[in-house]
Design an enzyme around this catalytic site. Structure first.
Site, short mmCIF file in Angstrom:
data_model
loop_
_atom_site.label_atom_id
_atom_site.label_comp_id
_atom_site.label_asym_id
_atom_site.label_seq_id
_atom_site.Cartn_x
_atom_site.Cartn_y
_atom_site.Cartn_z
N GLY A 1 -30.03 0.23 -1.64
CA GLY A 1 -29.07 0.47 -0.56
C GLY A 1 -27.91 1.33 -1.03
N GLY B 1 -7.74 10.55 3.21
CA GLY B 1 -9.02 11.05 3.71
C GLY B 1 -9.76 9.93 4.44
N ALA C 1 -24.23 9.61 4.55
CA ALA C 1 -25.53 8.95 4.46
C ALA C 1 -26.58 9.65 5.32
CB ALA C 1 -25.38 7.50 4.88
N ALA D 1 -32.50 4.72 -15.12
CA ALA D 1 -33.48 5.75 -15.48
C ALA D 1 -32.83 6.83 -16.32
CB ALA D 1 -34.04 6.37 -14.19
N LYS E 1 -17.69 -0.82 7.92
CA LYS E 1 -17.83 -0.95 9.38
C LYS E 1 -17.80 -2.40 9.82
CE LYS E 1 -17.48 2.68 8.73
NZ LYS E 1 -17.57 3.66 7.64
N HIS F 1 -22.46 8.82 34.80
CA HIS F 1 -21.09 8.60 35.27
C HIS F 1 -20.91 7.12 35.61
CE1 HIS F 1 -17.30 9.29 37.34
NE2 HIS F 1 -17.74 8.50 38.29
N ILE G 1 -11.97 7.43 3.48
CA ILE G 1 -11.90 6.05 2.97
C ILE G 1 -10.49 5.50 3.16
CG2 ILE G 1 -12.06 4.58 0.91
CD1 ILE G 1 -14.22 6.40 -0.16
N GLY H 1 -11.31 11.13 -3.10
CA GLY H 1 -12.55 11.91 -3.10
C GLY H 1 -13.59 11.30 -4.04
P1 FAD Z 1 -25.65 6.41 -3.34
O1 FAD Z 1 -25.55 5.61 -2.12
O2 FAD Z 1 -24.48 6.59 -4.22
O3 FAD Z 1 -26.86 5.81 -4.18
C1 FAD Z 1 -27.19 6.26 -5.46
C2 FAD Z 1 -27.83 5.13 -6.20
O4 FAD Z 1 -28.34 5.62 -7.43
C3 FAD Z 1 -26.86 4.01 -6.56
O5 FAD Z 1 -27.32 2.79 -6.04
C4 FAD Z 1 -26.84 4.00 -8.09
O6 FAD Z 1 -26.72 2.70 -8.63
C5 FAD Z 1 -28.18 4.62 -8.41
N1 FAD Z 1 -28.26 5.28 -9.72
C6 FAD Z 1 -27.42 6.22 -10.24
N2 FAD Z 1 -27.84 6.61 -11.45
C7 FAD Z 1 -28.96 5.91 -11.70
C8 FAD Z 1 -29.86 5.87 -12.81
N3 FAD Z 1 -29.69 6.64 -13.89
N4 FAD Z 1 -30.91 5.01 -12.74
C9 FAD Z 1 -31.11 4.22 -11.66
N5 FAD Z 1 -30.29 4.22 -10.60
C10 FAD Z 1 -29.23 5.07 -10.61
N6 FAD Z 1 -21.33 7.85 4.96
C11 FAD Z 1 -21.64 7.89 6.25
O7 FAD Z 1 -22.50 8.68 6.65
N7 FAD Z 1 -21.03 7.05 7.16
C12 FAD Z 1 -20.10 6.16 6.77
O8 FAD Z 1 -19.58 5.41 7.61
C13 FAD Z 1 -19.74 6.10 5.40
N8 FAD Z 1 -18.82 5.22 4.98
C14 FAD Z 1 -18.51 5.17 3.65
C15 FAD Z 1 -17.52 4.29 3.23
C16 FAD Z 1 -17.16 4.23 1.90
C17 FAD Z 1 -16.10 3.25 1.47
C18 FAD Z 1 -17.81 5.07 0.96
C19 FAD Z 1 -17.46 5.01 -0.50
C20 FAD Z 1 -18.79 5.96 1.36
C21 FAD Z 1 -19.14 6.03 2.71
N9 FAD Z 1 -20.09 6.93 3.17
C22 FAD Z 1 -20.40 6.98 4.51
C23 FAD Z 1 -20.80 7.83 2.26
C24 FAD Z 1 -22.19 7.26 1.91
O9 FAD Z 1 -22.03 5.98 1.35
C25 FAD Z 1 -22.90 8.18 0.95
O10 FAD Z 1 -22.96 9.48 1.50
C26 FAD Z 1 -24.32 7.69 0.69
O11 FAD Z 1 -24.30 6.42 0.12
C27 FAD Z 1 -25.03 8.67 -0.25
O12 FAD Z 1 -26.31 8.18 -0.53
P2 FAD Z 1 -27.03 8.54 -1.91
O13 FAD Z 1 -28.35 7.87 -1.86
O14 FAD Z 1 -26.98 9.98 -2.15
O15 FAD Z 1 -26.13 7.90 -3.04
P1 NAI Z 2 -11.84 12.52 1.12
O1 NAI Z 2 -12.24 13.80 0.50
O2 NAI Z 2 -12.24 12.22 2.50
O3 NAI Z 2 -10.25 12.39 1.10
C1 NAI Z 2 -9.52 12.45 -0.08
C2 NAI Z 2 -8.07 12.75 0.27
O4 NAI Z 2 -7.29 12.54 -0.89
C3 NAI Z 2 -7.84 14.18 0.71
O5 NAI Z 2 -7.11 14.18 1.92
C4 NAI Z 2 -7.06 14.80 -0.43
O6 NAI Z 2 -6.15 15.78 -0.02
C5 NAI Z 2 -6.34 13.59 -0.98
N1 NAI Z 2 -5.97 13.69 -2.40
C6 NAI Z 2 -6.66 14.24 -3.42
N2 NAI Z 2 -5.99 14.10 -4.58
C7 NAI Z 2 -4.86 13.43 -4.28
C8 NAI Z 2 -3.77 12.97 -5.06
N3 NAI Z 2 -3.72 13.17 -6.38
N4 NAI Z 2 -2.76 12.33 -4.43
C9 NAI Z 2 -2.81 12.12 -3.08
N5 NAI Z 2 -3.82 12.53 -2.30
C10 NAI Z 2 -4.83 13.17 -2.90
O7 NAI Z 2 -12.33 11.41 0.09
P2 NAI Z 2 -12.48 9.83 0.24
O8 NAI Z 2 -11.65 9.30 1.34
O9 NAI Z 2 -12.31 9.31 -1.13
O10 NAI Z 2 -13.99 9.67 0.67
C11 NAI Z 2 -15.03 10.25 -0.12
C12 NAI Z 2 -16.20 10.63 0.73
O11 NAI Z 2 -16.90 9.48 1.17
C13 NAI Z 2 -15.83 11.35 2.02
O12 NAI Z 2 -15.57 12.70 1.81
C14 NAI Z 2 -17.05 11.14 2.84
O13 NAI Z 2 -18.02 12.08 2.46
C15 NAI Z 2 -17.50 9.75 2.41
N6 NAI Z 2 -17.05 8.76 3.41
C16 NAI Z 2 -17.49 8.85 4.70
C17 NAI Z 2 -17.09 7.95 5.65
C18 NAI Z 2 -17.55 8.11 7.04
O14 NAI Z 2 -18.46 8.89 7.27
N7 NAI Z 2 -16.99 7.40 8.00
C19 NAI Z 2 -16.20 6.84 5.32
C20 NAI Z 2 -15.76 6.85 3.96
C21 NAI Z 2 -16.21 7.76 3.04
#
Ligand code: FAD
Ligand code: NAI
Length: 455
Positions: free
Chosen positions: A38, A184, A316, A113, A50, A441, A186, A268
């Site tokens: 996951g 941003g 995701a 891995a 969420k 509507h 998060i 970020g």
């Molecule tokens: P990941 O989910 O990071 O999965 C990578 C996996 O690889 C991990 O489980 C890790 O343990 C594993 N891994 C790494 N290296 C190795 C290795 N060498 N061997 C074995 N396993 C390994 N996106 C949305 O679209 N909607 C949202 O509402 C949203 N909310 C978010 C809220 C937060 C707080 C955060 C942090 C992110 C959010 N995102 C959201 C972003 C979303 O979580 C990511 O874009 C998504 O998880 C990316 O999927 P991925 O499979 O590329 O990577």
């Molecule tokens: P982000 O890129 O969305 O926001 C980071 C913010 O931090 C920016 O506004 C940037 O200007 C600011 N920043 C950078 N350096 C700084 C500093 N030194 N001091 C103060 N501000 C600074 O990154 P975030 O929020 O960490 O999320 C990472 C990624 O996770 C997102 O870009 C998104 O891809 C994914 N995500 C998606 C969600 C969704 O789809 N609802 C929810 C949460 C995360």
């Protein structure tokens, strides 16, 4: 040494989707995950956040019910129960992923891995001291938070005073004062939740606007909403130090500080490739992210990379689609990855949802464009359901081809409506063709149609 058709490194959205599709197509597939199936999304990202935000929304409805003629007495929110419920949801989804992978015939291996190299049979991967080989490799190792080299951050992370998304989503107490570094996605989602449950939240953002590349007008409405809910924003401010109990930053060139009981770092995320062994087979990276083409191929034939690890769009749903594209290429089916109609949502209350070009990016890219903005008050449903709402729908149209190139919304149901706009952009529909579509509507989505007549 076991030989697989495909080894997938990482069991997040990119990895598990690839494992499911590959298994279903009859490929002998292994998905290797070192933490929990996951990935970030299910365990410490999309889903937990969420679940939190939904509880906050229910609570806000309860305490704000009077303006809708509903009186509730003694409404309260129990954060520990919210965390418990979140854990239940995560558990259910993670076991669902495991079951689906199994049902599709993919082998799940728990462990880290490491790519060792390649021989005549394929790519060599080591996990738990065992060697496996694969004809094809898909790297889906995701991303990790960027940790800035600001004095006090490292110690703060060790002591628990400073958190990333992982720790904050497991924290069972509500801090009295929460300081969020980074306004941003998060930062805003967490500021929204902790503001609702009673923390005094300060968001410190380096830029002079919140929500990064979001349309400026929408970002301002969101800012206004959260200011009125009591969130304090320090925009254009750079954090210089964190000591125990304070975050020190620069405001107009002068040092300032804000007291904190907990600090969230959300500035970020970066592609995660540490220790993967990419160099053993010569996979190209750029600024830490794996370089991929429109088929998700890396520079090494037979090696693909999808999801956050290629740094293109850290969402995701992008990860899912990229993995499908990679799989289709492996299966010799025609497919291409396109990024111009990837929707994005910020699940604050009000919600923000966007797809395509903003006014700002359209200008930068030299489009000959026109915009139309309509207040959500023009929707009967919105007016019936939201007191004093200031939601808007904004369209960006390419004048040359008379097509939509961007749709941006803030307000109710935006997250559920935006896919319709993404379809219109992806299908390159003409404005006149969209006008012929009948929208239900009363809904908020019919505002897209209404706004077309303003273009
Ligand atoms: P990941 O989910 O990071 O999965 C990578 C996996 O690889 C991990 O489980 C890790 O343990 C594993 N891994 C790494 N290296 C190795 C290795 N060498 N061997 C074995 N396993 C390994 N996106 C949305 O679209 N909607 C949202 O509402 C949203 N909310 C978010 C809220 C937060 C707080 C955060 C942090 C992110 C959010 N995102 C959201 C972003 C979303 O979580 C990511 O874009 C998504 O998880 C990316 O999927 P991925 O499979 O590329 O990577
Ligand atoms: P982000 O890129 O969305 O926001 C980071 C913010 O931090 C920016 O506004 C940037 O200007 C600011 N920043 C950078 N350096 C700084 C500093 N030194 N001091 C103060 N501000 C600074 O990154 P975030 O929020 O960490 O999320 C990472 C990624 O996770 C997102 O870009 C998104 O891809 C994914 N995500 C998606 C969600 C969704 O789809 N609802 C929810 C949460 C995360």
């Amino acid at each position: 040494m076991e030989l697989f058709d495909l080894i997938v490194i990482g069991g997040g959205p990119a990895g598990y989707l690839a494992g499911e599709r590959a298994g279903h197509a009859g490929l002998k597939t292994a998905v290797i995950e070192k933490r929990s199936l996951g990935g970030v999304c299910l365990n410490e990202g999309c889903i937990p956040s969420k679940a939190f935000l939904n509880s906050a929304k229910i609570y806000e409805y309860a305490i704000g019910g009077e303006k809708y003629g509903v009186t509730t007495k003694g409404a309260s929110i129990d954060h520990k129960k919210v965390v418990e419920r979140k854990n239940g949801v995560v558990k259910q989804l993670v076991s669902g992923v495991a079951a689906t992978l199994k049902a599709n015939g993919a082998t799940v291996i728990k462990g880290e891995a490491k790519i060792l190299g390649r021989d005549e049979t394929g790519f060599l991967v080591e996990v738990n001291g065992e060697k496996l080989t694969a004809k094809k490799l898909l790297v889906a190792s995701g991303s990790v938070p960027v940790i800035p080299p600001i004095p006090g951050v490292k110690d703060g992370l060790e002591s628990g005073f400073v958190m990333t998304n992982r720790e904050i989503l497991d924290m069972t107490d509500v801090p009295e004062r929460l300081v969020v570094i980074g306004g941003g996605v998060i930062g805003l989602e967490m500021a929204s939740y902790f503001n609702s449950v009673g923390s005094r939240v300060t968001v410190i953002e380096m830029l002079d606007k919140i929500a990064g590349p979001t349309d400026g007008e929408i970002s301002n409405i969101l800012l206004k909403n959260y200011k009125s809910k009591g969130v304090d924003f320090k925009l254009g401010c750079k954090v210089t130090m964190i000591d125990s109990g304070n975050v020190i930053f620069e405001e107009n060139g002068k040092p300032a500080s804000v007291p904190a009981d907990k600090v969230l770092i959300s500035i970020g995320r970066r592609a995660f490739t540490d220790g993967l062994g990419l160099e053993a087979i010569g996979v190209l990276t750029e600024r830490g992210a794996i370089v991929t083409d429109h088929n998700m191929r890396t520079n090494i034939p037979g090696v693909y990379a999808s999801g956050d690890v290629n740094g293109k769009s850290m969402l995701a749903h992008t990860a899912y689609r990229e993995s499908e594209v990679a799989l289709n290429h492996i299966l010799l089916k025609r497919d291409n990855m396109r990024y111009h109609a990837v929707p994005s949502v910020i699940y604050t209350n009000p919600e923000v949802a966007c797809v395509g070009e903003t006014e700002e990016s359209a200008r930068e890219k030299g489009f000959d464009f026109k915009t139309a903005t309509i207040s959500m008050k023009y929707s009967g449903r919105y007016l019936a359901e939201v007191e004093k709402g200031d939601g808007i729908v904004k369209l960006v149209m390419d004048k040359k081809f008379s097509r939509l190139i961007g749709v941006h919304m803030i307000g109710s149901y935006a997250s559920e409506i935006i896919y319709g706009a993404a379809m219109m952009i992806e299908a390159e529909m003409k404005i006149d063709d969209i006008k012929e579509i009948i929208f239900p509507h009363p809904t908020v989505c019919e505002l897209i149609r209404e706004a077309l007549f303003l273009l």
